[in-house]
Design a protein around this motif. Structure first.
Motif, mmCIF file in Angstrom:
data_model
loop_
_atom_site.group_PDB
_atom_site.id
_atom_site.type_symbol
_atom_site.label_atom_id
_atom_site.label_comp_id
_atom_site.label_asym_id
_atom_site.label_seq_id
_atom_site.Cartn_x
_atom_site.Cartn_y
_atom_site.Cartn_z
ATOM 1 N N PHE A 134 56.127 40.282 48.391
ATOM 2 C CA PHE A 134 55.497 38.912 48.674
ATOM 3 C C PHE A 134 56.338 38.746 50.069
ATOM 4 N N ALA A 135 55.280 38.243 50.802
ATOM 5 C CA ALA A 135 55.924 38.045 52.404
ATOM 6 C C ALA A 135 55.675 36.863 52.602
ATOM 7 N N ILE A 136 56.519 36.115 53.505
ATOM 8 C CA ILE A 136 56.604 34.883 54.040
ATOM 9 C C ILE A 136 56.472 35.103 55.500
ATOM 10 N N ILE A 137 55.522 34.223 56.094
ATOM 11 C CA ILE A 137 55.052 33.909 57.500
ATOM 12 C C ILE A 137 55.450 32.895 57.802
ATOM 13 N N GLY A 138 55.501 32.258 59.072
ATOM 14 C CA GLY A 138 55.460 30.936 59.586
ATOM 15 C C GLY A 138 56.468 30.858 60.823
ATOM 16 N N GLU A 151 63.356 39.631 58.501
ATOM 17 C CA GLU A 151 62.998 40.082 59.579
ATOM 18 C C GLU A 151 63.530 41.541 60.087
ATOM 19 N N PRO A 152 63.303 42.189 58.819
ATOM 20 C CA PRO A 152 64.340 43.821 58.966
ATOM 21 C C PRO A 152 63.811 44.564 60.213
ATOM 22 N N LEU A 153 62.498 44.368 60.658
ATOM 23 C CA LEU A 153 62.172 45.092 61.831
ATOM 24 C C LEU A 153 61.949 44.559 63.180
ATOM 25 N N GLY A 154 62.503 43.039 63.055
ATOM 26 C CA GLY A 154 62.609 42.405 64.532
ATOM 27 C C GLY A 154 63.039 42.995 65.564
ATOM 28 N N ALA A 155 64.168 43.845 65.413
ATOM 29 C CA ALA A 155 64.792 44.249 66.685
ATOM 30 C C ALA A 155 64.177 45.659 67.205
ATOM 31 N N LEU A 156 62.928 46.031 66.425
ATOM 32 C CA LEU A 156 62.589 47.593 66.921
ATOM 33 C C LEU A 156 61.305 47.205 67.699
ATOM 34 N N ASP A 157 61.019 48.334 68.487
ATOM 35 C CA ASP A 157 59.905 48.304 69.242
ATOM 36 C C ASP A 157 58.704 48.570 68.439
ATOM 37 N N LYS A 158 57.362 48.281 69.250
ATOM 38 C CA LYS A 158 56.129 48.273 68.339
ATOM 39 C C LYS A 158 55.988 49.538 67.508
ATOM 40 N N ASN A 159 56.030 50.569 68.142
ATOM 41 C CA ASN A 159 55.582 51.959 67.481
ATOM 42 C C ASN A 159 56.575 52.107 66.341
ATOM 43 N N ARG A 193 58.162 49.985 64.720
ATOM 44 C CA ARG A 193 57.932 48.747 63.788
ATOM 45 C C ARG A 193 56.960 49.522 62.828
ATOM 46 N N GLU A 194 55.792 50.117 63.298
ATOM 47 C CA GLU A 194 54.757 50.133 62.563
ATOM 48 C C GLU A 194 54.929 51.557 61.752
ATOM 49 N N GLU A 195 55.719 52.608 62.318
ATOM 50 C CA GLU A 195 56.300 53.683 61.320
ATOM 51 C C GLU A 195 57.085 52.895 59.994
ATOM 52 N N MET A 196 57.972 52.127 60.445
ATOM 53 C CA MET A 196 58.799 51.529 59.597
ATOM 54 C C MET A 196 58.302 50.846 58.208
ATOM 55 N N GLN A 197 57.097 50.128 59.011
ATOM 56 C CA GLN A 197 56.311 49.277 57.780
ATOM 57 C C GLN A 197 55.687 50.418 56.793
ATOM 58 N N GLU A 198 55.541 51.346 57.287
ATOM 59 C CA GLU A 198 54.915 52.469 56.215
ATOM 60 C C GLU A 198 55.784 52.961 55.129
ATOM 61 N N GLU A 218 51.859 42.300 60.236
ATOM 62 C CA GLU A 218 53.045 42.953 59.349
ATOM 63 C C GLU A 218 52.714 42.667 58.184
ATOM 64 N N ALA A 219 52.716 41.422 57.898
ATOM 65 C CA ALA A 219 52.534 40.762 56.458
ATOM 66 C C ALA A 219 51.255 41.163 55.817
ATOM 67 N N ALA A 220 50.099 41.329 56.448
ATOM 68 C CA ALA A 220 48.823 41.613 56.021
ATOM 69 C C ALA A 220 48.876 43.166 55.627
ATOM 70 N N PHE A 221 49.448 43.925 56.365
ATOM 71 C CA PHE A 221 49.445 45.576 56.067
ATOM 72 C C PHE A 221 50.394 45.616 54.905
ATOM 73 N N MET A 222 51.615 44.936 54.638
ATOM 74 C CA MET A 222 52.524 45.393 53.689
ATOM 75 C C MET A 222 52.487 44.776 52.418
ATOM 76 N N ALA A 223 52.099 43.336 52.300
ATOM 77 C CA ALA A 223 52.265 42.650 51.206
ATOM 78 C C ALA A 223 51.057 42.561 50.146
ATOM 79 N N ASP A 224 51.440 42.190 48.920
ATOM 80 C CA ASP A 224 50.507 41.906 47.896
ATOM 81 C C ASP A 224 49.953 40.449 48.038
ATOM 82 N N ARG A 225 51.107 39.670 48.468
ATOM 83 C CA ARG A 225 50.675 38.278 48.466
ATOM 84 C C ARG A 225 51.347 37.737 49.893
ATOM 85 N N ILE A 226 50.911 36.694 50.394
ATOM 86 C CA ILE A 226 51.317 36.191 51.592
ATOM 87 C C ILE A 226 51.518 34.539 51.568
ATOM 88 N N ALA A 227 52.708 34.200 51.694
ATOM 89 C CA ALA A 227 52.802 32.779 51.712
ATOM 90 C C ALA A 227 53.213 32.254 53.242
#
Ligand code: ADP
Ligand code: ADP
Length: 225
Positions: free
Chosen positions: A32-36, A159-167, A169-174, A196-205
């Motif tokens: 469950f992802a929360i964005i905003g 925001e677990p990946l907030g401190a990482l660079d883009k590449n 971050r994508e690796e860590m999402q997987e 990130e939310a769209a890639f990872m989550a079953d539902r997004i708030a």
């Protein structure tokens, strides 16, 4: 069944409503992802779920138990933060073992669980390093292993990946997705990155102004005709 249940949960600071009355169910095994935007109440919602922000109103239950009434040492949730929050004086293996030591887990079980986690996050070869001797991605993998080592009901990630660079971050999402499916654990994941939310989550708030404006699957949110 539902692992997390919010029933009209609200949080006010003075007259400011950081979280407006919110009702929500998160199912077992759900991601469950929360964005905003910043200040919309995401961390407040996560803090209430974890039991370190007392709600001003409503009831919050995790696996049927009222979170406010669970003593902190019995709370079965792992947390992962943007800044990793690793213990700098401990090795990788000691960091991962820490929650088990706190719970008085037997030595042999600690060893078995720590080596399983080291394998899952591919850090066997670095188990004796200190956090300062690791890259950002490696530190976040240690934080993930430490949060999951005692089979928590729930992983809460802010925001677990907030401190990482883009590449990275994508690796860590997987990596986090694989890790979650291997464990079957329920995840609440705060991010301000909608991709990130769209890639990872079953539902997004989507949160805005202390309110859950929309809750839907990534398809429901982003692929409307
Ligand atoms: P987000 O995680 O989406 O950035 P937060 O949940 O951290 O939002 O904060 C929501 C709102 O509540 C913000 O406007 C913030 O300033 C306010 N807030 C958070 N914690 C406190 C506090 N301890 N005292 C007063 N206001 C707070
Ligand atoms: P990753 O992409 O896996 O997070 P890096 O590409 O940053 O890691 O690092 C590659 C290799 O360099 C790793 O095997 C790691 O052990 C090593 N390494 C990274 N940071 C340090 C450091 N501060 N001291 C020693 N070795 C390091």
């Amino acid at each position: 069944g539902a692992v997390v249940e919010f029933e009209d949960v609200a949080k006010t600071y003075g007259d400011f409503e950081a979280l407006r009355p919110t009702t929500l169910r998160i199912e077992a095994g759900e991601f469950f992802a929360i964005i905003g935007p910043s200040g919309s109440g995401k961390s407040t919602l996560l803090g209430i779920t974890a039991g370190f922000v007392p709600p001003s109103a409503g009831a919050i239950r995790v696996a049927g138990a009222d979170v406010v009434a669970i003593p902190p040492y019995r709370r079965n949730f792992g947390m992962v933060f943007q800044n990793y929050a690793l213990f700098p004086h401990m090795s990788v293996a000691e960091n991962i073992a820490f929650p088990l030591r706190m719970r008085g887990c037997p030595r042999a079980e600690i060893a078995a669980r720590v080596s399983r986690m080291l394998a899952m996050v591919r850090l066997e070869a670095l188990s004796e390093r200190r956090p300062s001797q690791l890259s950002g991605g490696q530190q976040q993998r240690v934080a993930l292993a430490r949060a999951a080592v005692y089979d928590p009901l729930l992983l809460l990630m802010d925001e677990p990946l907030g401190a990482l660079d883009k590449n990275l971050r994508e690796e860590m999402q997987e990596e986090i997705k694989k890790f979650q499916s291997a464990l079957g654990v329920t995840v609440i994941y705060v991010t301000h990155d909608q991709h990130e939310a769209a890639f990872m989550a079953d539902r997004i708030a989507i949160m805005r102004g202390g309110r859950l404006e929309q809750v839907a699957s990534p398809r429901g949110l982003y692929e409307r005709p």
